[in-house]
Design an enzyme around this catalytic site. Structure first.
Site, PDB file in Angstrom:
ATOM      1  N   SER A  94       0.819  -1.219   0.000  1.00  0.00           N
ATOM      2  CA  SER A  94       0.000   0.000   0.000  1.00  0.00           C
ATOM      3  C   SER A  94       0.851   1.265   0.000  1.00  0.00           C
ATOM      4  O   SER A  94       0.329   2.361  -0.127  1.00  0.00           O
ATOM      5  CB  SER A  94      -0.929   0.012   1.215  1.00  0.00           C
ATOM      6  OG  SER A  94      -0.165   0.111   2.399  1.00  0.00           O
ATOM      7  N   CYS A 223      -2.179   9.486   7.028  1.00  0.00           N
ATOM      8  CA  CYS A 223      -2.366   9.054   5.646  1.00  0.00           C
ATOM      9  C   CYS A 223      -3.092   7.718   5.606  1.00  0.00           C
ATOM     10  O   CYS A 223      -3.835   7.431   4.681  1.00  0.00           O
ATOM     11  CB  CYS A 223      -1.022   8.947   4.945  1.00  0.00           C
ATOM     12  SG  CYS A 223      -0.207  10.535   4.780  1.00  0.00           S
ATOM     13  N   CYS A 303      13.862  27.780  21.081  1.00  0.00           N
ATOM     14  CA  CYS A 303      14.960  28.630  20.625  1.00  0.00           C
ATOM     15  C   CYS A 303      14.936  30.017  21.261  1.00  0.00           C
ATOM     16  O   CYS A 303      15.850  30.796  21.078  1.00  0.00           O
ATOM     17  CB  CYS A 303      14.946  28.749  19.091  1.00  0.00           C
ATOM     18  SG  CYS A 303      13.544  29.666  18.423  1.00  0.00           S
ATOM     19  N   CYS A 417     -14.776  -0.392  13.794  1.00  0.00           N
ATOM     20  CA  CYS A 417     -14.195   0.685  12.993  1.00  0.00           C
ATOM     21  C   CYS A 417     -12.972   0.132  12.281  1.00  0.00           C
ATOM     22  O   CYS A 417     -12.866  -1.064  12.063  1.00  0.00           O
ATOM     23  CB  CYS A 417     -13.867   1.903  13.848  1.00  0.00           C
ATOM     24  SG  CYS A 417     -12.556   1.607  15.032  1.00  0.00           S
TER      25      CYS A 417
HETATM   26 ZN   LIG Z   1      11.551  28.567  18.132  1.00  0.00          ZN
END
Ligand SMILES: [Zn+2]
Lengths: 464, 110
Positions: A94, A223, A303, A417
């Site tokens: 797949s 996906c 950061c 399901c």
């Molecule tokens: Zn950052």
């Protein structure tokens, strides 16, 4: 100018190739290299100088799937000298409509080895390094520190935040893309790389600067569940390779010192490219959009100023990426009497031990149309939740949710399901709406969904 | 100069992408007339637009896929005329005629 006399006095990266990016261009190209790369070397701005930078560069591709395959092909073709590939999965049938670096003959092989096999055929000159494992907080620093640039071709938010944090800590530029169903996104982050905590100027953002919090798990689709069009994810992977090649050929990946007068480049305020592919319209308007993002955020967890993120901390489990993204686990939260295994359901049905019942299949109608258990009725999960919400707001009766009007108030309901998560939530929802009639009606989850059905009952079932 | 009566509206386009269009009648672009001021007479801003969309445009009752605690839910980017809304003042940005506001859900697949 034939010879590269330019220098990068501010380079201080740890990768050996950073040095090479400074000095490597003194060597000659071999005849094979010359032949192979001539068509890109004559492109204005590229030249022998740019080609030698590519040859001396080390690129890490994390994920050998729908993004990683097309990205890796162009990275290898362009002659990047060292290419590392990280992926813990094996090739499945797949995958092949979009993961075009694999092959039918290599189903079952690790994706990393399969892709490298393909890349060697395309270009035997680069050094290929395989990491047949998933990236984890424990192995991330050891792997990523060996490279000049990282390409995020993964498929889950926890790994995306981990990769970005490591790129901040190790001063690596990050080319990130993602794609689901009919949409794709692409952005270049932390480029040029700037040391963690510097906020007193115009610096490039990290993934967390742009995407502060992950979406709640309930709103995310993969996906596997939502599907994916090959060319959509392929286009994003190819664009990733394009960005990476540009950065390396122009030496934008080399960390800069604070004191350096950084020339104005648009990378400090990157563009987020979004692509929307419309199956309903032949020439969709606004399919590609380039969106202007902000620079580094002062308050960024990774950061920003006063960030407490460290390499040691990440390795020790701080932050907890899984928790931050609260990846749903397959752990059952329903009591055992409200669950039945696929095999037990099948056996009871065969023996005629099951009373008259309703079997609700909550997969999307595209999935249901490819095959279902005999007698199952399709009510897609999203539609079911929508209906349930409007009933809760006073719009209609809870029995409207059930497909069979004539069912008696004690007719049991079984819910199945795709993999067994939505069905459990469905059982809870139906109970909340009082459909269990105070316990008179049994509402039961089929454990593991249609995946378990294929595995334990009917191997020929077309599970996707 | 400008008519500030309550009936004044601002013509704008609102786009949805990355799957959010599912919540809005599966349409990616909506041309709407937004009231120029909120209930208390203040100029319409992004926060007011989000509330307006929830009340008037959303077809899907799963509002929590769009807003959480009265704010846009995590994982949705808001772009004002193709620029990240943080460059424009986020929820406080006052909407101008012919603005394009894009809501895009961030993707993680690959
Ligand atoms: Zn950052």
């Amino acid at each position: 100018m034939e010879e590269d006399t330019r220098d990068h006095p501010f380079a201080y990266g740890t990768a050996a190739s950073t040095l090479a990016a400074r000095n490597g261009s003194s060597r000659r190209l071999t005849d094979d290299e010359f032949d192979r790369y001539s068509r890109q070397m004559i492109v204005p701005g590229m030249g022998k100088e740019g080609q030698l930078r590519l040859i001396n560069s080390r690129v890490l591709i994390i994920g050998a799937g729908g993004l990683g395959c097309p990205a890796a092909q162009y990275i290898a073709g362009a002659g990047i000298g060292t290419i590392g590939i990280v992926d813990g999965d094996v090739v499945e049938t797949s995958n092949l409509h979009r993961q075009i670096g694999h092959a039918t003959s290599r189903i079952g092989m690790t994706k990393v080895d399969s892709l490298i096999t393909h890349l060697r055929g395309l270009n035997p000159l680069p050094t290929y390094i395989s990491y047949p494992t998933h990236l984890t907080p424990q192995n991330a620093a050891d792997i990523i520190s060996q490279y000049d640039l990282v390409m995020d071709c993964t498929d889950n938010p926890a790994t995306r935040y981990l990769i970005s944090d490591m790129c901040v800590l190790l001063c690596k530029p990050l080319v990130s893309a993602a794609s689901v169903q009919k949409s794709g996104q692409l952005i270049v982050l932390n480029c040029p790389p700037t040391a963690q905590g510097l906020v007193d100027g115009k610096y490039a953002p990290c993934y967390r600067c742009c995407f502060r919090k992950p979406p709640p798990p309930s709103s995310m689709v993969s996906c596997g569940e939502a599907g994916i069009m090959g060319p959509v994810v392929g286009m994003m992977g190819v664009a990733q390779a394009g960005e990476a090649i540009k950065i390396l050929a122009s030496a934008l990946h080399i960390p800069r010192q604070v004191t350096e007068d950084v020339p104005e480049t648009n990378l400090q305020q990157p563009t987020l490219l979004i692509y929307t592919y419309d199956l309903e319209s032949a020439v969709g308007p606004y399919s590609f959009r380039a969106l202007k993002m902000g620079g580094r955020r002062k308050s960024c967890f990774a950061c920003g100023a006063g960030s407490t993120l460290t390499l040691e901390g990440v390795k020790a489990g701080n932050p907890n990426y899984e928790q931050f993204c609260s990846i749903p686990t397959s752990k059952a939260n329903l009591p055992p009497e409200e669950r039945i295994t696929a095999a037990a359901y099948h056996a009871a049905k065969e023996k005629g031990e099951l009373p008259e019942h309703i079997l609700l299949d909550t997969r999307e109608k595209e999935h249901f149309s490819l095959g279902s258990i005999e007698g199952a009725v399709n009510v897609p999960f999203g539609k079911l939740l929508m209906k349930a919400a409007s009933i809760k707001r006073g719009g209609g009766s809870s029995t409207d949710l059930l497909p069979i009007e004539s069912s008696k108030p004690d007719t049991p309901i079984f819910v199945v399901c795709r993999t067994g998560l939505d069905s459990q939530e469905t059982v809870e929802t139906l109970k909340e709406l009082g459909l269990d009639n105070g316990g008179k009606r049994k509402i039961v989850d089929v454990v593991g969904g249609m995946r378990a059905w294929k595995q334990d009952v009917d191997p020929s079932f077309p599970f996707i | 100069m400008a008519d500030t009566s309550e009936t004044t509206t601002i013509p704008i386009t609102v786009d949805f992408s990355g799957g959010l269009e599912m919540l809005f009648d599966s349409k990616r672009r909506h041309s709407i007339s937004l009231p120029a001021t909120d209930g208390s007479g203040k100029p319409a801003n992004i926060a007011f637009l989000i509330d307006h969309l929830c009340r008037n445009l959303m077809k899907d009752p799963r509002a929590e896929l769009f807003v959480l605690d009265n704010h846009i839910r995590p994982g949705i980017l808001v772009l004002i005329n193709d620029a990240d809304w943080e460059l424009e003042g986020e929820e406080a940005y006052e909407i101008q005629p012919r603005d394009n506001i894009l809501f895009v859900s961030t993707l993680h697949g690959g």
